[in-house]
Design an enzyme around this catalytic site. Structure first.
Site, PDB file in Angstrom:
ATOM      1  N   ARG A  93       0.781  -1.239   0.000  1.00  0.00           N
ATOM      2  CA  ARG A  93       0.000   0.000   0.000  1.00  0.00           C
ATOM      3  C   ARG A  93       0.814   1.292   0.000  1.00  0.00           C
ATOM      4  NH1 ARG A  93      -4.456  -0.344   4.478  1.00  0.00           N
ATOM      5  NH2 ARG A  93      -5.020   1.565   3.440  1.00  0.00           N
ATOM      6  N   ASP A  94       2.147   1.220  -0.022  1.00  0.00           N
ATOM      7  CA  ASP A  94       2.928   2.456  -0.028  1.00  0.00           C
ATOM      8  C   ASP A  94       4.264   2.260  -0.749  1.00  0.00           C
ATOM      9  OD1 ASP A  94       3.202   5.173   0.523  1.00  0.00           O
ATOM     10  OD2 ASP A  94       4.184   4.819   2.454  1.00  0.00           O
ATOM     11  N   VAL A  95       4.202   1.706  -1.948  1.00  0.00           N
ATOM     12  CA  VAL A  95       5.412   1.489  -2.742  1.00  0.00           C
ATOM     13  C   VAL A  95       5.820   2.817  -3.368  1.00  0.00           C
ATOM     14  CG1 VAL A  95       6.426   0.249  -4.687  1.00  0.00           C
ATOM     15  CG2 VAL A  95       4.768  -0.898  -3.210  1.00  0.00           C
ATOM     16  N   ASN A  99      10.646   3.935  -0.139  1.00  0.00           N
ATOM     17  CA  ASN A  99      10.383   2.683   0.569  1.00  0.00           C
ATOM     18  C   ASN A  99      11.006   1.471  -0.116  1.00  0.00           C
ATOM     19  OD1 ASN A  99       9.014   4.036   2.536  1.00  0.00           O
ATOM     20  ND2 ASN A  99       6.979   3.606   1.716  1.00  0.00           N
ATOM     21  N   THR A 129       0.547   7.390  -0.292  1.00  0.00           N
ATOM     22  CA  THR A 129       1.245   8.561  -0.820  1.00  0.00           C
ATOM     23  C   THR A 129       0.615   8.866  -2.171  1.00  0.00           C
ATOM     24  OG1 THR A 129       3.235   7.866   0.343  1.00  0.00           O
ATOM     25  CG2 THR A 129       3.498   9.523  -1.386  1.00  0.00           C
TER      26      THR A 129
END
Length: 170
Positions: A93-95, A99, A129
């Protein structure tokens, strides 16, 4: 757990500094006409051609593209990591470049603060993001493994071009 020494975002900033210093030394050798912020000739300022409009309004405005032969192995390694998570029914959910950590010369997906199991109704927060978020994660708040793949594709575009694929956040 292994310790990474920098993220892909850090690597791109590092590459930008190298490219910028090379370009500045080329301009200095050529003796280019210098123009200040008011478009007046002045020593030590940028030429009109060297100025760029800001993209994101912060220190990372003008990131230089990384070469494909460097980025592609990192993307494959990150994709393999995401593939493993997806087989375990976990969505990251936040690639994003910040990260994906470099451990030696290997890219590893990190920061699992927003990760959730597929179908977990407790993970219905709109946390992501924005420039990297897939439409289904934004509009329906239902991220899927394809949402992580979308985010990885946006990451690739940013690393290869120095810009997000979209001009605005909407």
């Amino acid at each position: 757990m292994e310790l990474g020494h920098k993220t892909l975002h850090d690597r791109q900033k590092e590459h930008t500094q190298v490219v910028t210093s090379k370009n500045q030394s080329k301009v200095a050798r050529k003796g280019a006409t210098q123009v200040d912020n008011k478009d007046d000739t002045a020593a030590g300022s940028n030429t009109v051609a060297d100025r760029k409009a800001p993209q994101q309004g912060n220190e990372d405005d003008d990131l230089s593209p990384l070469p494909a032969d460097e980025v592609l192995p990192y993307m494959e390694q990150a994709a393999r990591g995401l593939d493993y998570l997806h087989r375990c029914e976990i969505v990251h959910r936040d690639v994003k470049p910040q990260n994906i950590m470099l451990v030696g010369d290997v890219a590893k997906v990190c920061d699992y603060g927003l990760a959730s199991e597929l179908g977990d109704i407790r993970a219905t927060t709109n946390a992501f993001t924005l420039p990297y978020a897939a439409p289904e994660a934004i509009n329906k708040n239902q991220p899927t493994p394809a949402s992580d793949q979308y985010s990885l594709a946006v990451t690739y575009v940013e690393l290869r071009t120095g810009r997000w694929p979209f001009v605005s956040n909407t």
